[in-house]
Design a protein around this motif. Sequence first.
Motif, PDB file in Angstrom:
ATOM      1  N   ALA A  56     -11.482   5.562  11.911  1.00  0.00           N
ATOM      2  CA  ALA A  56     -11.782   4.366  12.685  1.00  0.00           C
ATOM      3  C   ALA A  56     -13.204   4.476  13.230  1.00  0.00           C
ATOM      4  N   LYS A 174      -6.456  -1.966   5.069  1.00  0.00           N
ATOM      5  CA  LYS A 174      -7.178  -3.105   5.627  1.00  0.00           C
ATOM      6  C   LYS A 174      -8.257  -2.558   6.523  1.00  0.00           C
ATOM      7  N   GLY A 177      -8.234   1.236   6.947  1.00  0.00           N
ATOM      8  CA  GLY A 177      -7.126   1.921   7.596  1.00  0.00           C
ATOM      9  C   GLY A 177      -5.783   1.469   7.062  1.00  0.00           C
ATOM     10  N   ASP A 179      -1.448   0.686   8.040  1.00  0.00           N
ATOM     11  CA  ASP A 179      -0.456   0.299   9.033  1.00  0.00           C
ATOM     12  C   ASP A 179       0.888   0.326   8.321  1.00  0.00           C
ATOM     13  N   ARG A 182       2.329  -2.839   7.294  1.00  0.00           N
ATOM     14  CA  ARG A 182       1.612  -3.694   6.331  1.00  0.00           C
ATOM     15  C   ARG A 182       1.806  -3.102   4.937  1.00  0.00           C
ATOM     16  N   HIS A 260      -7.242   6.412   8.688  1.00  0.00           N
ATOM     17  CA  HIS A 260      -6.742   6.195  10.046  1.00  0.00           C
ATOM     18  C   HIS A 260      -5.551   5.242  10.026  1.00  0.00           C
ATOM     19  N   MET A 261      -4.537   5.610  10.772  1.00  0.00           N
ATOM     20  CA  MET A 261      -3.281   4.875  10.801  1.00  0.00           C
ATOM     21  C   MET A 261      -3.170   4.104  12.104  1.00  0.00           C
ATOM     22  N   GLU A 262      -2.735   2.864  12.011  1.00  0.00           N
ATOM     23  CA  GLU A 262      -2.546   2.044  13.202  1.00  0.00           C
ATOM     24  C   GLU A 262      -1.683   2.783  14.220  1.00  0.00           C
ATOM     25  N   GLY A 263      -2.169   2.883  15.453  1.00  0.00           N
ATOM     26  CA  GLY A 263      -1.397   3.491  16.517  1.00  0.00           C
ATOM     27  C   GLY A 263      -1.636   4.970  16.713  1.00  0.00           C
ATOM     28  N   GLU A 264      -2.416   5.614  15.833  1.00  0.00           N
ATOM     29  CA  GLU A 264      -2.637   7.042  16.015  1.00  0.00           C
ATOM     30  C   GLU A 264      -3.607   7.290  17.168  1.00  0.00           C
TER      31      GLU A 264
END
Length: 292
Positions: A56, A174, A177, A179, A182, A260-264
């Motif tokens: 990110a 997206k 990254g 999610d 998704r 990078h993963m959403e919420g990490e």
Amino acid sequence: MHLTLQHGAYRAQVDTMGGELISCRDGQGLEYIWQGDAAVWPGRNPLLFPIVGALADATVCFAGRAYRMQRHGFARRQEFAVTGHGENWAELELRDSPETRAAYPYPFRLRVRQTLGEGGFTTAVTVENPGPAELPFCLGAHTGFCCPLLPGERFEDYELVFAQPETCPALIPKGGGLDRGRTAPGLENARVLPLRYETFDALDTLVFEGLRSRSVTLRHRTAGRGVRVDFSGFPVLALWTMPDKHAPYLCIEPWHGCPHMEGEGTEFTDKAYCIRLAPGAARTLSYRVALL
């Protein structure tokens, strides 16, 4: 510098830049590794270390301090030292330096052994921690395979065949990254994934986690020629060819890590599949490619 490997009628080349195997030919001289094209994708078979994918804002924190690092890490752009070379194998090593510590503040040894065997090659990567603190890292492969292999064939003439039936959606990048919410349809109680450029034009990369299969075969649907990739030890598998280019290659990418993963969290150790290596310890991951 390029190193030549030979096993019977098979030939391969290893580049000290990045420590990667950049060519593999069978007994008839047929090349299986994508040879790169600056107009499409100049890579061939890069090693991904110490991150996989994008961060990110290209930023990560180690022990609370922010560092900048570009997609897939720095190893692929570093000159490796040759520590051994035989007829069908080569060993190379990358150690930390002031340049690497500016982005990744740890001592490390990254050793790569490329071995050409009967009908294919094996890449084994060992990460060693010579320092006094825990060493966090991710590791991945990014092998581009020629697809199609022969003139007159089409990309769509090929398919991916998994070792076991799979029910697994594909994570869709997206903004670089991922999610877990998704996804796109991937495999639904199926072993076969047909190849179509339109899939990659629309989605960019297919990322699978949780596969039961530990190998996948890229093959011509009727002739059967292609490659089988054994990715045992890697929890994630990505598939990619540059969108909107319709170029003759497909990357099959075993990953121990991911973008990078959403919420990490912001710390590197918060990343999915991050390996944490104790002082004095070593970890080896390897994958094998069989030419069919």
